[in-house]
Design a protein around this motif. Structure first.
Motif, PDB file in Angstrom:
ATOM      1  N   PRO A  81       0.824  -1.218   0.000  1.00  0.00           N
ATOM      2  CA  PRO A  81       0.000   0.000   0.000  1.00  0.00           C
ATOM      3  C   PRO A  81       0.854   1.264   0.000  1.00  0.00           C
ATOM      4  CG  PRO A  81      -0.010  -1.052   2.168  1.00  0.00           C
ATOM      5  CD  PRO A  81       0.664  -2.005   1.243  1.00  0.00           C
ATOM      6  N   GLN A  82       0.344   2.283  -0.694  1.00  0.00           N
ATOM      7  CA  GLN A  82       1.003   3.587  -0.764  1.00  0.00           C
ATOM      8  C   GLN A  82       0.132   4.636  -0.084  1.00  0.00           C
ATOM      9  OE1 GLN A  82       2.495   4.590  -4.765  1.00  0.00           O
ATOM     10  NE2 GLN A  82       1.909   2.534  -5.402  1.00  0.00           N
ATOM     11  N   PRO A  83       0.726   5.720   0.397  1.00  0.00           N
ATOM     12  CA  PRO A  83      -0.075   6.782   1.030  1.00  0.00           C
ATOM     13  C   PRO A  83      -0.893   7.536  -0.013  1.00  0.00           C
ATOM     14  CG  PRO A  83       2.215   7.456   0.821  1.00  0.00           C
ATOM     15  CD  PRO A  83       2.167   6.004   0.423  1.00  0.00           C
ATOM     16  N   ASP A  84      -1.909   8.261   0.460  1.00  0.00           N
ATOM     17  CA  ASP A  84      -2.716   9.088  -0.439  1.00  0.00           C
ATOM     18  C   ASP A  84      -1.832  10.128  -1.125  1.00  0.00           C
ATOM     19  OD1 ASP A  84      -4.833   7.655   0.456  1.00  0.00           O
ATOM     20  OD2 ASP A  84      -5.836   9.300   1.485  1.00  0.00           O
ATOM     21  N   VAL A  85      -2.164  10.441  -2.372  1.00  0.00           N
ATOM     22  CA  VAL A  85      -1.409  11.462  -3.096  1.00  0.00           C
ATOM     23  C   VAL A  85      -2.052  12.823  -2.852  1.00  0.00           C
ATOM     24  CG1 VAL A  85      -0.624   9.873  -4.876  1.00  0.00           C
ATOM     25  CG2 VAL A  85      -2.783  11.076  -5.179  1.00  0.00           C
ATOM     26  N   PRO A  86      -1.268  13.888  -2.794  1.00  0.00           N
ATOM     27  CA  PRO A  86      -1.850  15.223  -2.604  1.00  0.00           C
ATOM     28  C   PRO A  86      -2.625  15.654  -3.840  1.00  0.00           C
ATOM     29  CG  PRO A  86       0.499  15.393  -3.057  1.00  0.00           C
ATOM     30  CD  PRO A  86       0.201  13.928  -2.892  1.00  0.00           C
ATOM     31  N   CYS A  87      -3.674  16.448  -3.624  1.00  0.00           N
ATOM     32  CA  CYS A  87      -4.458  16.969  -4.738  1.00  0.00           C
ATOM     33  C   CYS A  87      -3.626  17.987  -5.506  1.00  0.00           C
ATOM     34  CB  CYS A  87      -5.734  17.618  -4.209  1.00  0.00           C
ATOM     35  SG  CYS A  87      -6.695  18.440  -5.492  1.00  0.00           S
ATOM     36  N   SER A  88      -3.728  17.945  -6.823  1.00  0.00           N
ATOM     37  CA  SER A  88      -2.942  18.857  -7.651  1.00  0.00           C
ATOM     38  C   SER A  88      -3.742  19.252  -8.882  1.00  0.00           C
ATOM     39  CB  SER A  88      -1.624  18.188  -8.069  1.00  0.00           C
ATOM     40  OG  SER A  88      -0.918  18.990  -8.991  1.00  0.00           O
ATOM     41  N   VAL A  89      -3.827  20.555  -9.145  1.00  0.00           N
ATOM     42  CA  VAL A  89      -4.447  21.086 -10.366  1.00  0.00           C
ATOM     43  C   VAL A  89      -3.424  21.988 -11.021  1.00  0.00           C
ATOM     44  CG1 VAL A  89      -6.315  22.444 -11.348  1.00  0.00           C
ATOM     45  CG2 VAL A  89      -6.750  21.003  -9.351  1.00  0.00           C
ATOM     46  N   ARG A  90      -3.001  21.667 -12.234  1.00  0.00           N
ATOM     47  CA  ARG A  90      -1.979  22.468 -12.912  1.00  0.00           C
ATOM     48  C   ARG A  90      -2.316  22.609 -14.387  1.00  0.00           C
ATOM     49  NH1 ARG A  90       1.894  19.424 -15.693  1.00  0.00           N
ATOM     50  NH2 ARG A  90       1.643  17.171 -15.507  1.00  0.00           N
ATOM     51  N   LYS A  91      -1.813  23.675 -14.975  1.00  0.00           N
ATOM     52  CA  LYS A  91      -2.024  23.921 -16.397  1.00  0.00           C
ATOM     53  C   LYS A  91      -0.994  23.154 -17.202  1.00  0.00           C
ATOM     54  CE  LYS A  91      -2.527  27.628 -19.806  1.00  0.00           C
ATOM     55  NZ  LYS A  91      -2.483  29.092 -20.037  1.00  0.00           N
ATOM     56  N   LEU A  92      -1.468  22.420 -18.222  1.00  0.00           N
ATOM     57  CA  LEU A  92      -0.564  21.643 -19.057  1.00  0.00           C
ATOM     58  C   LEU A  92       0.149  22.558 -20.040  1.00  0.00           C
ATOM     59  CD1 LEU A  92      -2.768  18.517 -19.866  1.00  0.00           C
ATOM     60  CD2 LEU A  92      -0.968  18.717 -18.174  1.00  0.00           C
ATOM     61  N   PRO A  93       1.441  22.303 -20.299  1.00  0.00           N
ATOM     62  CA  PRO A  93       2.165  23.141 -21.273  1.00  0.00           C
ATOM     63  C   PRO A  93       1.669  22.878 -22.681  1.00  0.00           C
ATOM     64  CG  PRO A  93       3.515  21.282 -20.589  1.00  0.00           C
ATOM     65  CD  PRO A  93       2.290  21.258 -19.715  1.00  0.00           C
ATOM     66  N   ALA A  94       1.729  23.897 -23.516  1.00  0.00           N
ATOM     67  CA  ALA A  94       1.306  23.740 -24.909  1.00  0.00           C
ATOM     68  C   ALA A  94       2.347  22.935 -25.668  1.00  0.00           C
ATOM     69  CB  ALA A  94       1.136  25.118 -25.552  1.00  0.00           C
ATOM     70  N   ALA A  95       1.874  22.089 -26.578  1.00  0.00           N
ATOM     71  CA  ALA A  95       2.786  21.274 -27.385  1.00  0.00           C
ATOM     72  C   ALA A  95       3.564  22.173 -28.332  1.00  0.00           C
ATOM     73  CB  ALA A  95       2.000  20.230 -28.164  1.00  0.00           C
TER      74      ALA A  95
END
Length: 223
Positions: A81-95
């Protein structure tokens, strides 16, 4: 993702799975036998690779026999088992495309006029999978992970990731603000759980209403 990029990604991951399976097979020869008889697949070997030891490899390999990728992930989450991951919202870079200027014209050569609409040359960059295939085995890194929608971390706990539009992101922020009195930390997991609960209730009401109407209509027609 463009079809050609999708196919390239599949080929790349397939090649990486084979490389990992070859390495694991050298350490644990039973893996080659299980792959040969079809009781184990390359994806399962890749998922188990980092968890296999001299003490547990027999039990883990047998436990993964005949299982799908999701089932093997569930097995690993239960045993490691692994610990919970932190919530993350980020903008994806443009290709971005890698552009290169046209080759220089040799001195003395006649000038060649180019139409204004002629595209700029695009540098041919070998696929990461092809580049890795040319590297020594010890230097081959893992390709970019392709996580499924829900990845098990521990029994009853999942990591969920997806790409959303700017509008969806704004709705999430507004919802966090409106629910701040009930969810002070703005937990995205709890907000999504509440939203899905309301959506399921609404869909269930519409479904039952749609199925009840024809019955009521037939009953009135019979009278």
């Amino acid at each position: 993702m463009a079809p050609s990029s999708h196919i390239s990604s599949i080929v790349e991951h397939e090649a990486y799975n084979r490389i990992v399976a070859a390495r694991v097979g050298r350490r644990f020869p039973i893996v080659r036998d299980m792959l040969g008889e079809g009781s184990l697949n390359l994806t399962s070997v890749r998922l188990l690779a980092s968890h296999l030891t001299d003490e547990n490899h027999g039990k883990l390999l047998v436990g993964a026999c005949g299982k799908s990728k999701r089932e093997v992930e569930e097995l690993i989450a239960r045993l490691f088992p692994q610990p919970d991951v932190p919530c993350s919202v980020r903008k994806l870079p443009a290709a971005k495309l890698i552009e290169t200027p046209p080759p220089p014209i040799p001195s003395g050569a006649p000038a060649i006029s180019r139409p204004a609409t002629e595209p700029i040359g695009i540098q041919a960059v070998p696929s990461p999978g092809v580049a890795r295939a040319l590297e020594p085995m010890s230097a081959v890194p893992a390709p970019t992970a392709r996580h499924s929608l829900a990845r098990p971390l521990a029994p009853g706990r999942y990591e969920i990731r997806f790409t959303a539009s700017a509008g969806t992101c704004e709705k999430l922020r507004r919802t966090q603000d409106l629910l701040r009195h009930r969810i002070p930390n703005g937990g995205v997991a709890e907000i999504i759980d509440r939203a899905l609960t309301v959506l399921l209730e609404e869909l269930a009401r519409k479904k039952f209403a749609a199925t009840d109407r024809p019955r009521a209509s037939r009953a009135r027609a019979g009278h």
